[in-house]
Scaffold this motif. Sequence first.
Motif, short mmCIF file in Angstrom:
data_model
loop_
_atom_site.label_atom_id
_atom_site.label_comp_id
_atom_site.label_asym_id
_atom_site.label_seq_id
_atom_site.Cartn_x
_atom_site.Cartn_y
_atom_site.Cartn_z
N ASP A 142 -46.77 -8.55 105.35
CA ASP A 142 -47.49 -8.43 106.62
C ASP A 142 -46.65 -9.08 107.71
O ASP A 142 -46.29 -10.25 107.60
CB ASP A 142 -48.84 -9.14 106.46
CG ASP A 142 -49.76 -9.00 107.64
OD1 ASP A 142 -49.27 -8.91 108.77
OD2 ASP A 142 -50.98 -9.01 107.43
N LYS B 214 -47.52 -3.56 108.41
CA LYS B 214 -47.55 -3.90 106.99
C LYS B 214 -46.57 -3.03 106.21
O LYS B 214 -46.20 -1.93 106.63
CB LYS B 214 -48.95 -3.75 106.41
CG LYS B 214 -49.88 -4.88 106.78
CD LYS B 214 -51.16 -4.86 105.95
CE LYS B 214 -52.00 -6.09 106.23
NZ LYS B 214 -53.22 -6.14 105.41
N THR C 39 -47.09 -13.01 104.34
CA THR C 39 -47.24 -12.88 105.78
C THR C 39 -46.14 -13.63 106.50
O THR C 39 -45.86 -14.80 106.20
CB THR C 39 -48.60 -13.44 106.24
OG1 THR C 39 -49.65 -12.74 105.58
CG2 THR C 39 -48.77 -13.27 107.75
N ARG D 158 -45.71 -1.99 101.93
CA ARG D 158 -45.91 -2.10 100.49
C ARG D 158 -44.52 -1.98 99.84
O ARG D 158 -44.02 -0.88 99.65
CB ARG D 158 -46.86 -1.03 99.98
CG ARG D 158 -48.26 -1.18 100.54
CD ARG D 158 -49.28 -0.32 99.82
NE ARG D 158 -50.64 -0.59 100.31
CZ ARG D 158 -51.41 -1.56 99.87
NH1 ARG D 158 -50.97 -2.37 98.92
NH2 ARG D 158 -52.62 -1.74 100.37
N ALA E 291 -47.56 -7.47 96.70
CA ALA E 291 -48.00 -6.08 96.83
C ALA E 291 -47.91 -5.62 98.28
O ALA E 291 -47.74 -4.43 98.57
CB ALA E 291 -49.43 -5.93 96.32
N VAL E 292 -48.03 -6.59 99.22
CA VAL E 292 -48.02 -6.29 100.64
C VAL E 292 -47.22 -7.36 101.37
O VAL E 292 -47.30 -8.55 101.04
CB VAL E 292 -49.45 -6.26 101.22
CG1 VAL E 292 -49.43 -6.11 102.73
CG2 VAL E 292 -50.28 -5.16 100.58
N HIS F 39 -49.98 -11.26 98.67
CA HIS F 39 -49.88 -10.94 100.10
C HIS F 39 -48.91 -11.91 100.77
O HIS F 39 -49.14 -13.12 100.76
CB HIS F 39 -51.26 -11.06 100.75
CG HIS F 39 -51.36 -10.41 102.09
ND1 HIS F 39 -52.16 -9.31 102.34
CD2 HIS F 39 -50.76 -10.69 103.27
CE1 HIS F 39 -52.05 -8.95 103.59
NE2 HIS F 39 -51.20 -9.79 104.19
N ASP G 184 -43.41 -0.41 107.34
CA ASP G 184 -43.74 1.01 107.20
C ASP G 184 -44.30 1.57 108.50
O ASP G 184 -43.70 2.44 109.10
CB ASP G 184 -44.77 1.20 106.07
CG ASP G 184 -44.16 1.01 104.69
OD1 ASP G 184 -42.93 1.16 104.56
OD2 ASP G 184 -44.91 0.69 103.76
#
Length: 334
Positions: free
Chosen positions: A283, A143, A246, A145, A280-281, A244, A297
């Motif tokens: 994936d 993941k 992905t 950020r 925000a994320v 989110h 990360d």
Amino acid sequence: MTVNVKLFDSLADVASDAGNALGRAQQPSLYNRIEWFERTARHCGAAGKTPLIARARCGNDAAWLFLYRTSQRHAEALASWYTLDFDIVRTGDNSALLASIAGKLKQFASITIAPLADPGPVEQAFGDAGWKVIRTVATENWKLRPPEDFETFWSARPGKLRSTVKRKGKKANLEIAIHNNFNEQAWEDYKAIYAQSWKPDEGSWDFMREFAEHEGEAGTLRLGVAYKEGEPVAAQLWHVENGHATIHKLAYTENSKSYSPGSILSEAMFRHVIERDAPAVIDYGTGSEPYKADWMDAPRPLYRLQLYNPRRPAAWLSLLRHKLSGLVGRSTSH
């Protein structure tokens, strides 16, 4: 208030019982929605497996554990290779509901649940109900950020990656199209790329197409395709919703490998999503592929829980094997 617990063997009955509680508006996670479980059972179920769903309700709060019954005494998560994060599905935060589900399932000798990002609530509920709980790492998930702007993100990537994309991007001169809705030609191009890539056979094209069409209608699909002189050479399928993003699928043709179309398309996809969707994320799904470290990360573990009911003789041999192997001593056990 009394907790009402019920077992279902029909997803249609679960949907009827739940009302809108398992729809997009109430469930932020893609993998917690009734249509995801229905699609999984329809296209990815195996012979001998039938749905088994435990639902607990108390007032306005409810919890569901979606399982497959694999035999009279054994069950497993209603999931497939497309499920990147399995979990108890809930409305509200009444922890007593999970304990009630664990108690209701005591007819079973064993239950396997994976992949879980946060196994704690299931461990606690089943452990308190007398089950032996063994946790192992099933896989890992990467993941990120991201910062608010793409250039800050890009400047933090490894120098070798940035150099490769810049140098080979000029030479390859790819044309890139990113679709936020389902596009028939782009989908056919994606399938053609996949067929000429290093990837194994797709688990279920019917599942993937339904998923792409459904999320395309919702505006959450991001399907990117790169072309070299009109020929499709690389593709990526993302899903972006509720902050989110992905990355579900990616592929490039083997004969285009020399000019790194996958990295070039990735740069374009990350730019598009960071600048337009501001998640925000981000994936990168499951798996330990080394290239993911260049874009993300750090990885986190996803877990498998083996739940054994010591009241059932059918669980004893498996528990003994785990004890002899030393796994019980190194795992969470209640």
